[in-house]
Design a protein around this motif. Structure first.
Motif, PDB file in Angstrom:
ATOM      1  N   ILE A 204     -19.475  60.537  41.901  1.00  0.00           N
ATOM      2  CA  ILE A 204     -19.713  61.277  43.079  1.00  0.00           C
ATOM      3  C   ILE A 204     -18.621  62.477  43.137  1.00  0.00           C
ATOM      4  O   ILE A 204     -18.727  63.774  43.785  1.00  0.00           O
ATOM      5  N   ALA A 205     -17.441  62.078  42.897  1.00  0.00           N
ATOM      6  CA  ALA A 205     -16.099  63.153  42.857  1.00  0.00           C
ATOM      7  C   ALA A 205     -16.527  64.465  42.140  1.00  0.00           C
ATOM      8  O   ALA A 205     -16.366  65.464  42.416  1.00  0.00           O
TER       9      ALA A 205
ATOM     10  N   ALA B 272      -6.441  60.520  45.246  1.00  0.00           N
ATOM     11  CA  ALA B 272      -7.694  60.953  45.570  1.00  0.00           C
ATOM     12  C   ALA B 272      -8.346  60.971  46.855  1.00  0.00           C
ATOM     13  O   ALA B 272      -8.789  61.891  47.349  1.00  0.00           O
ATOM     14  N   ARG B 273      -7.944  59.949  47.571  1.00  0.00           N
ATOM     15  CA  ARG B 273      -8.698  59.732  48.986  1.00  0.00           C
ATOM     16  C   ARG B 273      -8.028  60.614  49.929  1.00  0.00           C
ATOM     17  O   ARG B 273      -8.665  61.366  50.769  1.00  0.00           O
ATOM     18  N   GLY B 274      -6.512  61.011  49.633  1.00  0.00           N
ATOM     19  CA  GLY B 274      -5.955  62.005  50.560  1.00  0.00           C
ATOM     20  C   GLY B 274      -6.512  63.489  49.990  1.00  0.00           C
ATOM     21  O   GLY B 274      -6.715  64.168  51.058  1.00  0.00           O
TER      22      GLY B 274
ATOM     23  N   ALA C  49     -11.459  64.096  41.433  1.00  0.00           N
ATOM     24  CA  ALA C  49     -12.010  63.541  40.186  1.00  0.00           C
ATOM     25  C   ALA C  49     -10.816  63.403  39.229  1.00  0.00           C
ATOM     26  O   ALA C  49     -10.772  62.182  38.786  1.00  0.00           O
ATOM     27  N   SER C  50      -9.873  64.225  39.214  1.00  0.00           N
ATOM     28  CA  SER C  50      -8.612  64.059  38.054  1.00  0.00           C
ATOM     29  C   SER C  50      -7.829  62.874  38.713  1.00  0.00           C
ATOM     30  O   SER C  50      -7.301  62.207  37.497  1.00  0.00           O
ATOM     31  N   ASN C  51      -7.541  62.636  39.812  1.00  0.00           N
ATOM     32  CA  ASN C  51      -6.664  61.491  40.008  1.00  0.00           C
ATOM     33  C   ASN C  51      -7.531  60.308  39.908  1.00  0.00           C
ATOM     34  O   ASN C  51      -6.718  59.140  39.460  1.00  0.00           O
ATOM     35  N   ILE C  52      -8.510  60.060  40.059  1.00  0.00           N
ATOM     36  CA  ILE C  52      -9.430  58.881  39.459  1.00  0.00           C
ATOM     37  C   ILE C  52      -9.148  58.543  38.132  1.00  0.00           C
ATOM     38  O   ILE C  52      -8.833  57.444  37.704  1.00  0.00           O
ATOM     39  N   ALA C  53      -9.276  59.718  37.319  1.00  0.00           N
ATOM     40  CA  ALA C  53      -9.244  59.552  35.891  1.00  0.00           C
ATOM     41  C   ALA C  53      -7.994  59.143  35.582  1.00  0.00           C
ATOM     42  O   ALA C  53      -7.810  58.310  34.600  1.00  0.00           O
TER      43      ALA C  53
END
Length: 131
Positions: free
Chosen positions: A27-28, A84-86, A62-66
């Motif tokens: 989704i990101a 990522a939420r921030g 997306a990058s922080n999730i990865a």
């Protein structure tokens, strides 16, 4: 069923072996695409301002999730998911600002996807924090 590697998974029916399988990442990535499409409609004088900031913020989600997934430690993963939420909150603010400034952009789809993303992200964070 919880993934066998709880620090790298989310509540899924099958084992998560790659961050690209995570719904929050997918989704990101969709939000990134929507953001790039939306910012094409911003005024030229926002090219180095709001356009650039919104694109960097969406990519950051997306990058922080990865990156967090790739760190391999649950606490680091949680920290990167929180970052990522921030970034998502920051992007939502910027989308709302575009509306407030009366820029003629389509913001409804991004806001809808962010709402869905927040729900999944909060569920993922809860599952990791209680594991």
């Amino acid at each position: 069923m919880r993934a066998s590697r709880p620090h790298r998974g989310e509540l899924v029916a099958e084992q998560v072996r790659d961050f690209k399988q995570l719904d929050v990442w997918r989704i990101a990535m969709h939000v990134v695409t929507l953001t790039y499409q939306m910012t094409r409609g911003l005024p030229d004088d926002e090219r180095f301002g709001l356009t650039s900031q919104m694109r960097r913020t969406a990519v950051s989600m997306a990058s922080n999730i990865a990156e967090g997934y790739g760190r391999g430690r649950r606490q680091e993963y949680i920290r990167f998911l929180q970052i990522a939420r921030g970034a998502a909150c920051e992007l939502e603010t910027q989308v709302l600002l575009c509306t407030q400034l009366q820029y003629s952009v389509q913001s409804e789809e991004i806001l809808l996807q962010l709402k869905r993303w927040y729900q999944l992200m909060n569920r993922l964070l809860r599952s990791l924090e209680t594991a």
